[in-house]
Design a protein around this motif. Sequence first.
Motif: not given
Length: 494
Positions: A170-179
């Motif tokens: 839920g927090i990590y997914s905020q990152l625009p460059w998560r993939v």
Amino acid sequence: MASTTAKTYHFVVVSNRLPVDRAPDGSWVRSPGGLVTALEPVMRSADGAWVGWPGQPDLEVEPFENDGIHIIPVPLSEYDIANFYEGFSNDTLWPLYHDVIAPPGFHRDWWENYVLVNQRFADAAAAVAAENAVVWVQDYQLQLVPRMLREARPDLTIGFFNHIPFPPYGIYSQLPWRVQIIEGLLGADVIGFQRVADAGNFLRAVRRLTNHATKNPAIEVATDGQPVRRVIARAFPISIDAASFEELAREPRIQERAREIREGLGNPKTIMLGVDRLDYTKGIGHRLKAFGELLAEGRVDVEDVTLVQVANPSRERVAAYMQLRDEIELTVGRINGDFGTMSHQAVSYHHHGYPRDEMVALYLAADVLLVTALRDGMNLVAKEYVASRFDDDGVLVLSEFTGASDELKRALLINPHDIDGMKDAMVQAIEMAPKERATRMRALRRRVLENDVARWSGNFLQTLEQARQGRYDRIAPMHLPDELEWTVDRRWSN
Ligand code: GDG
């Protein structure tokens, strides 16, 4: 200083900072970190090299040898330091990976520079790695390096260790460059985390963001047109060079210094100690609030109890850290103004670092160590305190939000957000009978002395070797609290 430019190495460590600092006279001094101590024997026996930034802007230095380690410097410009390091690493990833205690900044130019600098580290490592070498990449500043390295050098065996937490999805997914970050890490053969929970969070992110199957203990990475590659992700809790702390603590001059420290503080009945980088993850404000309330309520008397706080200066050009320093120093000033007497200060505050000897003397002088982090990958200070207490005395108050709390169960475990609970634990620590102190400390010491940093690096490198040989049957499955976590394949993709 021998030049080693054209040489290649069978074991290469890559970290943001090199394990050496440049002295004002231009010579190089070994920085005394635990990682260097842990890897030194491996480095020597494998004739290894260390790739990293020499610590000063625009410093271009040829590779050289320092005390048996081949040093491969990677230069960073002022722009790189502002964008890759202070920006994306310390103002995006750091707060994001520590439960967004401070708001992360998302800036595309920081990210672009992070990619560029990661490529520079990967290129430097690829250039010095021998055929089929083992390369071990360290920490969150370099998460893209494993994949970049694999693309350049498919022959290498690549490890990655994350020293800080890996956040819930839920927090990590905020990152625009998560993939991109997940795919960057999956370039490694083995990805190590501090806690089982961190590895679990990573696996969940892999499932949500990619099509790779997760089959305990491996993730099966499928890249177009290439055979499936297996990646191990699991917990390898880091530790310290425990014997060296005990050895130092046993030296009479260090014990004499501990007595001097107590005397200098007016010989209070109880000294409580905090040692932290001045960082908003460490819960220094929460700790001071609890202590201030205990003094205000009369549960603790300033004549009896002193709190020594070492706040090591850190990331002083990042705005959140400047603000934190102001807040902490204002609070310390208020507590001392309200409760200090002519002979006793409530908080003895030190905004600077100390040599290792002085740290160990402080550990010996302290009746209670307060580790109140709101989130912390491991927290080595807790382990250093325990290792130093060869006298089986002293009480460790330890936040359950540290990696160390997974192992150090006989500490007084606290939730630092619960100020009343923390106050009770402080009082319990102050009042604890010598017998209980000794029983708890003995149990803590067994744990820390057995699981030292040599064992940590040994375990990681052994797993990496098993992965290199394709002996996945030798790698024990990791038990996540919820076993179901592993059973689902290819659930979501973006
Ligand atoms: C990151 C993760 C993880 C501190 N002040 C002085 C001093 N120190 C030394 C301590 C300890 C180290 O710095 C701090 O380590 P921590 O683990 O407590 O915290 P971080 O700096 O945030 O480290 C952390 C660690 O990486 C390793 O993986 O445990 O969770 O955040 O060794 O002793 N040393 C000296 N003088 C000081 O004033 N000599």
